[in-house]
Design a protein around this motif. Structure first.
Motif, short mmCIF file in Angstrom:
data_model
loop_
_atom_site.label_atom_id
_atom_site.label_comp_id
_atom_site.label_asym_id
_atom_site.label_seq_id
_atom_site.Cartn_x
_atom_site.Cartn_y
_atom_site.Cartn_z
N PHE A 24 1.01 -1.22 -0.05
CA PHE A 24 -0.22 -0.39 0.21
C PHE A 24 0.75 0.97 -0.03
CE2 PHE A 24 -4.19 -1.76 0.28
CZ PHE A 24 -3.45 -3.05 1.36
N ALA A 25 0.60 2.02 -0.52
CA ALA A 25 1.29 3.51 -1.01
C ALA A 25 1.67 4.01 0.22
CB ALA A 25 1.04 4.10 -1.76
N ASN A 26 0.44 4.28 1.09
CA ASN A 26 0.70 5.06 2.61
C ASN A 26 0.40 4.10 3.57
OD1 ASN A 26 0.79 6.67 4.05
ND2 ASN A 26 -0.10 8.41 2.85
N MET A 27 0.91 2.93 4.33
CA MET A 27 0.93 2.46 4.78
C MET A 27 -0.32 2.91 6.57
SD MET A 27 1.27 -0.14 3.94
CE MET A 27 0.66 -1.84 5.57
N SER A 28 0.42 4.11 6.43
CA SER A 28 -0.39 5.29 7.72
C SER A 28 -1.51 5.15 7.72
CB SER A 28 0.12 6.06 7.94
OG SER A 28 0.11 7.19 7.03
N SER A 29 -2.00 5.62 6.14
CA SER A 29 -3.15 6.07 5.45
C SER A 29 -4.21 4.69 6.04
CB SER A 29 -3.40 6.65 4.25
OG SER A 29 -3.47 7.82 4.58
N PHE A 30 -3.55 3.59 5.27
CA PHE A 30 -4.25 2.42 5.13
C PHE A 30 -4.46 2.15 7.27
CE2 PHE A 30 -3.90 -2.24 6.00
CZ PHE A 30 -5.21 -2.51 5.31
N SER A 31 -3.59 2.22 7.36
CA SER A 31 -4.22 1.89 9.20
C SER A 31 -4.95 2.44 9.88
CB SER A 31 -2.81 2.25 9.85
OG SER A 31 -1.40 1.16 10.08
N LYS A 32 -5.09 4.17 10.05
CA LYS A 32 -6.38 4.39 9.63
C LYS A 32 -7.21 4.04 9.50
CE LYS A 32 -7.84 8.29 11.45
NZ LYS A 32 -8.43 8.88 12.37
N ILE A 33 -7.57 3.94 7.79
CA ILE A 33 -8.83 3.36 7.47
C ILE A 33 -9.41 1.96 8.36
CG2 ILE A 33 -9.71 2.36 5.67
CD1 ILE A 33 -8.41 3.95 3.67
N LYS A 34 -8.23 1.06 8.65
CA LYS A 34 -8.52 -0.23 9.16
C LYS A 34 -9.18 0.52 10.70
CE LYS A 34 -6.14 -4.13 10.45
NZ LYS A 34 -5.14 -5.06 9.92
N GLU A 35 -7.98 1.60 11.38
CA GLU A 35 -8.52 1.51 13.12
C GLU A 35 -10.20 2.05 12.81
OE1 GLU A 35 -7.61 5.41 16.05
OE2 GLU A 35 -6.05 3.68 15.05
N ASP A 36 -10.17 3.15 12.05
CA ASP A 36 -11.61 3.72 11.58
C ASP A 36 -13.06 2.91 11.42
OD1 ASP A 36 -10.58 6.61 12.43
OD2 ASP A 36 -11.03 7.25 10.23
N LEU A 37 -12.84 1.96 10.36
CA LEU A 37 -13.76 0.60 9.77
C LEU A 37 -13.76 0.14 11.40
CD1 LEU A 37 -13.11 -0.01 6.40
CD2 LEU A 37 -14.89 2.22 7.53
N SER A 38 -12.75 -0.13 11.95
CA SER A 38 -12.80 -1.50 12.46
C SER A 38 -13.71 -1.21 14.30
CB SER A 38 -11.42 -1.98 13.43
OG SER A 38 -11.24 -0.67 14.24
N THR A 39 -14.55 0.29 13.90
CA THR A 39 -14.61 0.31 15.16
C THR A 39 -16.22 0.89 15.06
OG1 THR A 39 -14.20 2.70 15.06
CG2 THR A 39 -12.54 1.50 16.56
N LYS A 40 -16.84 0.76 14.01
CA LYS A 40 -17.84 1.62 12.98
C LYS A 40 -18.68 0.14 12.81
CE LYS A 40 -16.50 5.72 11.07
NZ LYS A 40 -15.62 5.95 12.50
N ALA A 41 -20.64 0.41 13.72
CA ALA A 41 -21.53 -0.65 12.77
C ALA A 41 -21.08 -1.06 11.52
CB ALA A 41 -22.80 -0.30 13.14
N CYS A 42 -21.72 -2.10 10.63
CA CYS A 42 -21.71 -2.03 9.49
C CYS A 42 -22.98 -3.06 9.23
CB CYS A 42 -20.48 -2.39 8.99
SG CYS A 42 -19.74 -2.67 7.58
N THR A 43 -23.00 -3.50 8.56
CA THR A 43 -24.15 -3.87 7.63
C THR A 43 -24.32 -3.74 6.37
OG1 THR A 43 -26.01 -3.82 9.65
CG2 THR A 43 -26.92 -5.22 7.55
N ILE A 44 -23.66 -5.12 5.85
CA ILE A 44 -23.51 -5.64 4.39
C ILE A 44 -24.44 -6.14 4.05
CG2 ILE A 44 -22.01 -6.44 2.27
CD1 ILE A 44 -19.72 -5.94 4.76
N ILE A 45 -25.55 -6.21 2.40
CA ILE A 45 -26.23 -6.66 2.26
C ILE A 45 -25.78 -7.10 0.74
CG2 ILE A 45 -28.84 -7.07 0.81
CD1 ILE A 45 -29.25 -4.39 3.05
#
Length: 108
Positions: free
Chosen positions: A3-24
Motif C-alpha cells: 500500500f502506497a501509504n501504510m499510515s493511511s491504510f492503518s487509519k482507515i482500518k482503525e476507523d472501520l473496525s470501530t463502526k457499525a456495519c451491515t453489508i447486504i
C-alpha cells in the motif's frame, strides 16, 4: 500487499473496525457471490477491516436454509477464520429483487 501509504491504510482500518456495519449482498445464492463476492468479503474480514459485530445479509430468491447457504458461500473460503466469518453471515429469501414487500421485510 503493498500500500502506497501504510499510515493511511492503518487509519482507515482503525476507523472501520470501530463502526457499525451491515453489508447486504443481492444475488447471494448465485455464482458470482460464491466465487467473488464472499471470498472478497472474507479477505476484508481476515485483514481486520470489518467491525467485530458486522453483519452480512445475503438476499436471494433460492430456497436455502442457513446451513445450505453457508456451504454454498464457503466453497472458496480457506483457513481457520471461516467459521467465525460465517457466524456473521445470514440469508434472507425474497420473492424478487424489485418486490417492495420482500425489501421491506429485509429492512426489519
Amino acid at each position: 500487499q503493498n500500500f502506497a501509504n501504510m499510515s493511511s491504510f492503518s487509519k482507515i482500518k482503525e476507523d472501520l473496525s470501530t463502526k457499525a456495519c451491515t453489508i447486504i449482498v443481492f444475488g447471494a445464492s448465485g455464482h458470482l457471490a460464491k466465487t467473488k463476492t464472499y471470498p472478497s468479503l472474507f479477505d476484508i474480514f481476515c485483514e481486520g477491516m470489518l467491525p467485530d459485530d458486522f453483519k452480512c445479509i445475503g438476499y436471494g430468491r433460492s430456497k436455502l436454509d442457513k446451513q445450505a447457504f453457508h456451504e454454498r458461500i464457503s466453497l472458496k473460503l480457506k483457513g481457520k477464520l471461516v467459521p467465525e466469518f460465517l457466524s456473521h453471515c445470514t440469508y434472507f429469501r425474497g420473492t424478487a429483487y424489485d418486490d417492495a414487500t420482500s425489501l421491506k421485510a429485509l429492512g426489519e
